[in-house]
Scaffold this motif. Sequence first.
Motif, PDB file in Angstrom:
ATOM      1  N   PRO A  61       0.297  -1.176  -0.402  1.00  0.00           N
ATOM      2  CA  PRO A  61      -0.205  -0.025   0.054  1.00  0.00           C
ATOM      3  C   PRO A  61       1.021   1.358  -0.217  1.00  0.00           C
ATOM      4  CG  PRO A  61       0.216  -1.295   2.607  1.00  0.00           C
ATOM      5  CD  PRO A  61       0.642  -1.790   1.566  1.00  0.00           C
ATOM      6  N   TYR A  62       1.946   1.229   0.079  1.00  0.00           N
ATOM      7  CA  TYR A  62       2.681   1.818  -0.681  1.00  0.00           C
ATOM      8  C   TYR A  62       3.849   2.472  -1.521  1.00  0.00           C
ATOM      9  CZ  TYR A  62       5.849  -1.108   2.405  1.00  0.00           C
ATOM     10  OH  TYR A  62       6.198  -2.398   2.544  1.00  0.00           O
ATOM     11  N   ARG A  63       4.784   3.425  -1.802  1.00  0.00           N
ATOM     12  CA  ARG A  63       5.893   3.005  -2.921  1.00  0.00           C
ATOM     13  C   ARG A  63       6.846   2.475  -3.057  1.00  0.00           C
ATOM     14  NH1 ARG A  63       6.627   7.702  -7.896  1.00  0.00           N
ATOM     15  NH2 ARG A  63       7.887   5.983  -8.963  1.00  0.00           N
ATOM     16  N   ARG A  64       7.492   1.519  -2.650  1.00  0.00           N
ATOM     17  CA  ARG A  64       9.012   1.035  -2.108  1.00  0.00           C
ATOM     18  C   ARG A  64       9.769   1.572  -2.879  1.00  0.00           C
ATOM     19  NH1 ARG A  64       7.622  -5.018  -2.867  1.00  0.00           N
ATOM     20  NH2 ARG A  64       6.143  -3.990  -4.510  1.00  0.00           N
ATOM     21  N   GLY A  65       9.798   1.488  -4.330  1.00  0.00           N
ATOM     22  CA  GLY A  65      10.225   2.831  -5.197  1.00  0.00           C
ATOM     23  C   GLY A  65      10.448   0.751  -6.272  1.00  0.00           C
ATOM     24  N   LYS A  66      11.392   1.684  -7.475  1.00  0.00           N
ATOM     25  CA  LYS A  66      11.687   0.368  -8.592  1.00  0.00           C
ATOM     26  C   LYS A  66      12.522  -0.602  -8.112  1.00  0.00           C
ATOM     27  CE  LYS A  66      13.516  -0.098 -12.856  1.00  0.00           C
ATOM     28  NZ  LYS A  66      14.375   0.313 -13.880  1.00  0.00           N
ATOM     29  N   GLY A  67      13.194  -0.306  -7.713  1.00  0.00           N
ATOM     30  CA  GLY A  67      14.682  -1.120  -7.237  1.00  0.00           C
ATOM     31  C   GLY A  67      14.300  -2.317  -5.651  1.00  0.00           C
ATOM     32  N   ALA A  68      13.443  -1.462  -5.187  1.00  0.00           N
ATOM     33  CA  ALA A  68      12.686  -1.915  -4.118  1.00  0.00           C
ATOM     34  C   ALA A  68      11.899  -2.984  -4.524  1.00  0.00           C
ATOM     35  CB  ALA A  68      12.134  -1.747  -2.926  1.00  0.00           C
ATOM     36  N   GLU A 165      22.710 -13.966  -6.305  1.00  0.00           N
ATOM     37  CA  GLU A 165      23.539 -14.377  -4.886  1.00  0.00           C
ATOM     38  C   GLU A 165      24.718 -13.948  -4.722  1.00  0.00           C
ATOM     39  OE1 GLU A 165      22.076 -16.653  -2.140  1.00  0.00           O
ATOM     40  OE2 GLU A 165      20.333 -16.564  -3.205  1.00  0.00           O
ATOM     41  N   HIS A 166      25.186 -13.580  -5.511  1.00  0.00           N
ATOM     42  CA  HIS A 166      26.603 -12.431  -5.197  1.00  0.00           C
ATOM     43  C   HIS A 166      26.265 -11.392  -4.977  1.00  0.00           C
ATOM     44  CE1 HIS A 166      29.668 -15.773  -5.947  1.00  0.00           C
ATOM     45  NE2 HIS A 166      28.655 -16.060  -7.140  1.00  0.00           N
ATOM     46  N   VAL A 167      24.831 -10.952  -5.880  1.00  0.00           N
ATOM     47  CA  VAL A 167      24.720  -9.231  -5.791  1.00  0.00           C
ATOM     48  C   VAL A 167      23.754  -8.871  -4.939  1.00  0.00           C
ATOM     49  CG1 VAL A 167      25.618  -8.836  -8.166  1.00  0.00           C
ATOM     50  CG2 VAL A 167      23.156  -9.188  -7.502  1.00  0.00           C
ATOM     51  N   ARG A 168      22.938  -9.653  -4.269  1.00  0.00           N
ATOM     52  CA  ARG A 168      22.098  -9.624  -3.608  1.00  0.00           C
ATOM     53  C   ARG A 168      22.127  -8.404  -2.436  1.00  0.00           C
ATOM     54  NH1 ARG A 168      20.234 -13.279   0.434  1.00  0.00           N
ATOM     55  NH2 ARG A 168      18.539 -12.986   0.484  1.00  0.00           N
ATOM     56  N   ALA A 174      16.831   1.873  -3.642  1.00  0.00           N
ATOM     57  CA  ALA A 174      15.278   1.597  -3.955  1.00  0.00           C
ATOM     58  C   ALA A 174      14.889   2.301  -4.885  1.00  0.00           C
ATOM     59  CB  ALA A 174      14.610   1.979  -2.695  1.00  0.00           C
ATOM     60  N   GLY A 175      15.482   3.048  -5.420  1.00  0.00           N
ATOM     61  CA  GLY A 175      14.400   3.877  -7.227  1.00  0.00           C
ATOM     62  C   GLY A 175      14.986   3.121  -8.090  1.00  0.00           C
ATOM     63  N   PHE A 176      15.506   4.019  -8.735  1.00  0.00           N
ATOM     64  CA  PHE A 176      15.529   4.164 -10.170  1.00  0.00           C
ATOM     65  C   PHE A 176      17.208   4.189 -10.861  1.00  0.00           C
ATOM     66  CE2 PHE A 176      11.278   5.957 -11.086  1.00  0.00           C
ATOM     67  CZ  PHE A 176      10.605   5.292 -11.759  1.00  0.00           C
ATOM     68  N   LYS A 246      26.440   2.278   7.672  1.00  0.00           N
ATOM     69  CA  LYS A 246      25.787   2.286   6.757  1.00  0.00           C
ATOM     70  C   LYS A 246      24.894   1.727   7.321  1.00  0.00           C
ATOM     71  CE  LYS A 246      27.437  -1.654   3.738  1.00  0.00           C
ATOM     72  NZ  LYS A 246      28.219  -3.471   3.846  1.00  0.00           N
ATOM     73  N   GLY A 247      24.006   1.403   5.837  1.00  0.00           N
ATOM     74  CA  GLY A 247      22.246   1.561   5.991  1.00  0.00           C
ATOM     75  C   GLY A 247      22.265   0.310   5.980  1.00  0.00           C
ATOM     76  N   PRO A 248      20.733  -0.477   5.955  1.00  0.00           N
ATOM     77  CA  PRO A 248      20.662  -1.890   5.347  1.00  0.00           C
ATOM     78  C   PRO A 248      20.301  -2.413   4.269  1.00  0.00           C
ATOM     79  CG  PRO A 248      18.495  -0.811   6.236  1.00  0.00           C
ATOM     80  CD  PRO A 248      20.276   0.397   6.417  1.00  0.00           C
ATOM     81  N   ALA A 249      20.721  -2.951   3.203  1.00  0.00           N
ATOM     82  CA  ALA A 249      20.759  -3.410   2.266  1.00  0.00           C
ATOM     83  C   ALA A 249      19.071  -3.618   1.754  1.00  0.00           C
ATOM     84  CB  ALA A 249      21.736  -4.576   2.199  1.00  0.00           C
ATOM     85  N   LEU A 250      18.868  -3.477   0.800  1.00  0.00           N
ATOM     86  CA  LEU A 250      17.957  -3.504   0.465  1.00  0.00           C
ATOM     87  C   LEU A 250      16.667  -4.808   1.155  1.00  0.00           C
ATOM     88  CD1 LEU A 250      17.415  -2.475  -3.572  1.00  0.00           C
ATOM     89  CD2 LEU A 250      16.525  -1.501  -1.268  1.00  0.00           C
TER      90      LEU A 250
END
Length: 255
Positions: A61-68, A165-168, A174-176, A246-250
Amino acid sequence: MDQSVGIVVPAFRPDVDRLGSYVRTLDEQLAPAQIRIELDDPEPGVTEGLASLPAAVNAVPYRRGKGAAITAGFEAIETDVRAFADADGSTDAASLARVIDRVRAGEADLAVGSRRHPDATVSSHQTFARRFLGDGFAWIAGHLLDVSLHDYQCGAKAITAEGWEHVRTHLYDAGFAWDVELVAIAGALGLTVAEVPIEWEDRPGSTVSPVRTSLNMATALLRARHRAKRLSDSRLHAAIAATREKGPALIDNDE
């Protein structure tokens, strides 16, 4: 051995008829094992309007962004190859198939669709401002990143499950700008990246404002370069990283 394919379609306030037609075409022409629509902030009736499609629909119900949204989709599907395509259908099914086939054939860990490749076919062009900013961004990115491409942001990419698995754990945007971060991290980790010319048609009604997002994209590119250089054991970027929180990864963000 034949490799299974899953396709994620990130969608924010989509045109239901256009998205429905596109998903049906992808299902008919590519026959993927899974199609998953990651739907952000849907208007009333949209989720119900997509229910009959040959796809799983995950609506938030909200906008996560394309990447997320793509990250959530890739985490949810379990296929040998994971691809995504933008919901507006600018990349036709045949072109997406060519991108996926480069990965299925073992020619690349990550295949990137390209509108700006010399062999690409563009049947309907963006506005001058969007083309100018897009070309400029691609030129700068090509000089800052280890992976040089004509086009980093085309909405058609595919990656092996092993590559994912390597990149995740290294994706944060979170965005474009997620597209360019994905390419930068893949290159830093030594994955093979292939650029695939596509047939592409600009669709009206984009949710991206080229002028408003240009500064954000520039800073996001610098962040992606920093993270890629850090993974490449750059002492300078390791020192810079040590001074930053450092913030959290997606993948660690709560949906």
